[in-house]
Design a protein around this motif. Sequence first.
Motif, short mmCIF file in Angstrom:
data_model
loop_
_atom_site.label_atom_id
_atom_site.label_comp_id
_atom_site.label_asym_id
_atom_site.label_seq_id
_atom_site.Cartn_x
_atom_site.Cartn_y
_atom_site.Cartn_z
N LYS A 33 42.18 27.87 38.47
CA LYS A 33 42.12 29.06 37.86
C LYS A 33 41.01 30.02 38.37
CE LYS A 33 41.16 29.36 33.34
NZ LYS A 33 41.30 29.25 31.85
N ILE A 34 41.39 31.13 38.51
CA ILE A 34 40.49 31.97 38.99
C ILE A 34 40.36 33.24 37.73
CG2 ILE A 34 39.64 33.75 40.69
CD1 ILE A 34 41.22 32.39 42.48
N SER A 35 39.21 33.39 37.18
CA SER A 35 38.90 34.12 36.01
C SER A 35 38.44 35.69 36.43
CB SER A 35 38.22 33.67 34.80
OG SER A 35 38.81 32.37 34.42
N ASP A 36 38.64 36.65 35.85
CA ASP A 36 38.17 38.03 36.12
C ASP A 36 38.03 38.23 37.62
OD1 ASP A 36 34.71 39.18 35.98
OD2 ASP A 36 36.44 40.41 35.73
N SER A 37 39.33 38.10 38.19
CA SER A 37 39.63 38.01 39.56
C SER A 37 38.84 39.52 40.30
CB SER A 37 41.11 38.24 39.86
OG SER A 37 41.70 37.11 39.60
N GLN A 38 38.44 39.44 41.49
CA GLN A 38 37.47 40.28 41.98
C GLN A 38 38.17 40.63 43.28
OE1 GLN A 38 33.59 38.98 42.42
NE2 GLN A 38 33.54 39.01 40.15
N LEU A 39 37.94 41.65 44.12
CA LEU A 39 38.79 42.14 45.12
C LEU A 39 38.32 41.28 46.29
CD1 LEU A 39 38.38 46.14 45.45
CD2 LEU A 39 40.48 44.62 44.63
N GLY A 40 37.07 40.64 46.33
CA GLY A 40 36.45 40.06 47.16
C GLY A 40 37.47 38.45 47.15
N ASP A 41 37.90 38.19 45.89
CA ASP A 41 38.90 36.89 45.91
C ASP A 41 39.96 36.80 46.87
OD1 ASP A 41 38.20 36.71 42.48
OD2 ASP A 41 36.93 36.14 44.11
N ALA A 42 40.53 37.99 47.39
CA ALA A 42 41.57 37.91 48.20
C ALA A 42 41.38 37.24 49.54
CB ALA A 42 41.81 39.41 48.42
N ALA A 43 42.34 36.28 49.66
CA ALA A 43 42.25 35.22 50.79
C ALA A 43 43.32 34.34 50.74
CB ALA A 43 40.90 34.45 50.79
#
Lengths: 113, 116
Positions: free
Chosen positions: B78-88
């Motif tokens: 689970k990734i909370s408060d997703s950020q643009l840098g999480d794209a991968a």
Amino acid sequence: GAGVSQTPSNKVTEKGKYVELRCDPISGHTALYWYRQSLGQGPEFLIYFQGTGAADDSGLPNDRFFAVRPEGSVSTLKIQRTERGDSAVYLCASSFGRGYEQYFGPGTRLTVT
Amino acid sequence: AQTVTQSQPEMSVQEAETVTLSCTYDTSESDYYLFWYKQPPSRQMILVIRQEAYKQQNATENRFSVNFQKAAKSFSLKISDSQLGDAAMYFCAGLNYGGSQGNLIFGKGTKLSVKP
């Protein structure tokens, strides 16, 4: 501190040629791993070193592939008589030992033409 | 032999929202380690989080947490408060504790997109 480094970053070679890929692990890491990642796939295991010896080489696809780690640090993956099917990203990882987190290098993209 | 299955080839999440990536790890062993790795376009595999199978408490690292259900062989991220840098690309991986194998077994990965 410095992470795992791999050279070269990219390698283009002709079918039938010999290539060597180098991996410099994190200082103090006794375990070193080689993986191969084809496009759209997860990494697949090739060989695992504990110190200077290959603890498990069951992932090497055939006898054209060979790897060494003579002093327990730097490792070289050697591929003889390259084939187009060998084209992939070759990843190296190191860790303090079996079961510890594996830290990966940036990989070498090998293209066989 | 163990297998890792990631059934979601692609996922998308809005920035600041929460997303869950699925993984199953099938093994006959009772003791093993599970990992999530992130691979951005730069190719570098980055360790996100690690879970030991014997631990009942789910691992947490800042915005990243896992839901480990041993009986169901499920290991979701689970990734909370997703950020643009999480794209991968996100890869689930497992390692059996017993035996002599030291290598990770990876799934095929899930491509995560983050929309601004």
